[in-house]
Enzyme design. Structure first.
Site, PDB file in Angstrom:
ATOM      1  N   ARG A  39       0.821  -1.213   0.000  1.00 15.61           N
ATOM      2  CA  ARG A  39       0.000   0.000   0.000  1.00 15.61           C
ATOM      3  C   ARG A  39       0.857   1.266   0.000  1.00 15.61           C
ATOM      4  O   ARG A  39       0.437   2.287  -0.556  1.00 15.61           O
ATOM      5  CB  ARG A  39      -0.944  -0.002   1.205  1.00 15.61           C
ATOM      6  CG  ARG A  39      -2.095  -0.977   1.038  1.00 15.61           C
ATOM      7  CD  ARG A  39      -3.091  -0.893   2.170  1.00 15.61           C
ATOM      8  NE  ARG A  39      -4.243  -1.734   1.899  1.00 15.61           N
ATOM      9  CZ  ARG A  39      -5.261  -1.905   2.725  1.00 15.61           C
ATOM     10  NH1 ARG A  39      -5.247  -1.294   3.911  1.00 15.61           N
ATOM     11  NH2 ARG A  39      -6.274  -2.679   2.406  1.00 15.61           N
ATOM     12  N   LYS A 199     -21.749 -14.694   2.535  1.00 17.27           N
ATOM     13  CA  LYS A 199     -23.108 -14.265   2.861  1.00 17.27           C
ATOM     14  C   LYS A 199     -23.722 -13.379   1.792  1.00 17.27           C
ATOM     15  O   LYS A 199     -23.084 -12.489   1.262  1.00 17.27           O
ATOM     16  CB  LYS A 199     -23.114 -13.525   4.201  1.00 17.27           C
ATOM     17  CG  LYS A 199     -22.719 -14.422   5.375  1.00 17.27           C
ATOM     18  CD  LYS A 199     -22.810 -13.680   6.691  1.00 17.27           C
ATOM     19  CE  LYS A 199     -22.490 -14.610   7.854  1.00 17.27           C
ATOM     20  NZ  LYS A 199     -22.595 -13.926   9.160  1.00 17.27           N
ATOM     21  N   GLY A 356     -10.753  -6.535  -1.214  1.00 16.34           N
ATOM     22  CA  GLY A 356     -11.085  -7.521  -0.190  1.00 16.34           C
ATOM     23  C   GLY A 356     -10.563  -8.914  -0.479  1.00 16.34           C
ATOM     24  O   GLY A 356      -9.434  -9.094  -0.951  1.00 16.34           O
ATOM     25  N   GLY A 379     -14.353  -2.414   0.982  1.00 15.06           N
ATOM     26  CA  GLY A 379     -15.640  -1.787   1.281  1.00 15.06           C
ATOM     27  C   GLY A 379     -15.985  -0.691   0.301  1.00 15.06           C
ATOM     28  O   GLY A 379     -17.135  -0.559  -0.125  1.00 15.06           O
TER      29      GLY A 379
END
Length: 399
Positions: A39, A199, A356, A379
């Site tokens: 990063r 999910k 992610g 996100g």
């Protein structure tokens, strides 16, 4: 909003000016040493461009979750050391918000000042106007290059951008907006989306938004079993979100022509998620799961069918793995699709990995440099694909 109109660092004068930059240096630290500087390196094009043009750079980032209090294990000091190895200019350090303005004023052109963890202040996540004002005092211009936090209206992402003008994006942010923006707003057809993960609850909005735009929406991961339950298929001991079965029925009723579900899956009767151990695996058709079967990956027939669709696509977005990719034996579906995306990219398709777990899976497969774009924000990319406005971007200047 039209993200293509956001102004970037090439459109502002920074010579001699204090440039307050929100970066995403939320990197892993062990024993006081940064263990993965990916990063930090991702922000270097922006940093180096501004240095060359005579900017005096003040870098602001969060690290971990210190919950608004000073916590030594989340200090940015190790990041200072890692950054100093990557640039050829002095990297100074500032510990408190009270001393930030003075430290910024003493900076020389071509120098860097790294501020201590912004989340040591409770006002950061509360988007406190006082904290935003103190940050604004430390700069003459504002740059947001932290896409991973752009979906948060925090003091260092949204609050300060309302006070400090010009407020523009850096190269990393621009790349994210260009690739994700094109995929969402102007995709070349055929357009295929892959949605996986455990999910359905966390992906409802992205499924809703993409299902009306794509030619095919490929479902994988444990969420497939909530859809299967909605269709009256056996699910064995696989993960099913019982409170989302009706929602899955509704999605299938509205988008049944677009949503494609696996026809087979890899199952075992033994799986320990904490220890990441899996018993013997076998391929089973989705209508033939036994009462003790736990679905852990998509099967070979599904891989072949999904692969064909990916190789015929011109635009692909992917969010969420196809199985338990952390275990080699149940990562085959995820890796096979990553390989198909790399091949599609080589044939001219635009392929975007939505951060992610998907990004981690493509990295693990060694294919990150063979797709068009791997998002740095899980996100943020998810909310972008959902069609939501990102506060940290909406606050920036536009053409």
């Amino acid at each position: 909003m039209d993200y293509s109109k956001i102004k970037n660092i090439d459109q502002i004068d920074v010579n001699g000016k204090r440039v307050l930059i929100r970066v995403d240096f939320n990197v892993p630290v062990k024993g006081g040493v940064v263990t993965n500087d990916l990063r930090i390196r991702a922000a270097l094009p922006t940093i180096e461009s501004l240095l060359k043009r005579g900017g005096r750079l003040i870098l602001v980032s969060h690290l971990g979750r210190p919950k608004g209090k000073v916590d030594a294990q989340y200090s940015m000091k190790p990041v200072q050391e890692a950054l100093a190895k990557l640039v050829s200019v002095p990297v100074h350090f500032c510990e408190t918000i009270e001393s930030l303005k003075g430290a910024s004023e003493s900076l020389k052109p071509g120098e860097i000042l790294l501020f201590e963890n912004i989340r040591f202040y409770a006002g950061e996540e509360k988007n406190d106007p006082d904290l935003s004002a103190k940050l604004a005092e430390a700069g003459d211009v504002y740059v947001n290059d932290a896409f991973g936090t752009a979906h948060r209206a925090h003091a260092s992402t949204e609050g300060v951008a309302r006070l400090l003008r010009p407020a523009v994006c850096g190269y990393l942010m621009k790349k994210e907006l260009d690739f994700l923006g094109k995929a969402v707003s102007h995709p070349e057809k055929p357009y295929v989306a892959i949605i996986g993960g455990a999910k359905i609850s966390g992906k409802i909005d992205v499924i809703e938004n993409l299902a009306s735009k794509v030619d095919h929406l490929l479902i994988g991961g444990a969420m497939m079993f909530t859809f299967n339950k909605a269709k009256g298929l056996p699910t064995g001991k696989s993960l099913v979100e019982e409170d989302r079965v009706e929602m899955a029925k509704d999605l299938l009723a509205r988008f049944g022509q677009t949503i494609l579900l696996p026809t087979d899956c890899m199952v075992s009767t033994s799986f320990d998620f904490e220890k990441m151990t899996v018993g013997p695996l076998k391929s089973v058709a989705v209508d033939a799961l036994g009462s003790d079967d736990i679905g852990l990956d998509i099967g070979p027939d599904t891989i072949a069918r999904y692969r064909d669709l990916l190789l015929s696509a011109r635009t692909v977005v992917w969010n969420g793995p196809m199985g338990v990719f952390e275990v080699d034996s149940t990562a085959k579906g995820t890796f096979a699709l990553a390989d198909a995306l790399a091949e599609a990219t080589s044939k001219g398709a635009t392929t975007v990995i939505g951060g992610g777990d998907s990004a981690a899976a493509v990295e693990k497969a060694g294919l990150a440099d063979r797709v068009s774009h791997v998002s740095t924000g899980g996100g943020a990319s998810l909310e972008f694909l959902e069609g939501k406005e990102l506060p940290g971007v909406a606050a920036l200047d536009r053409n």
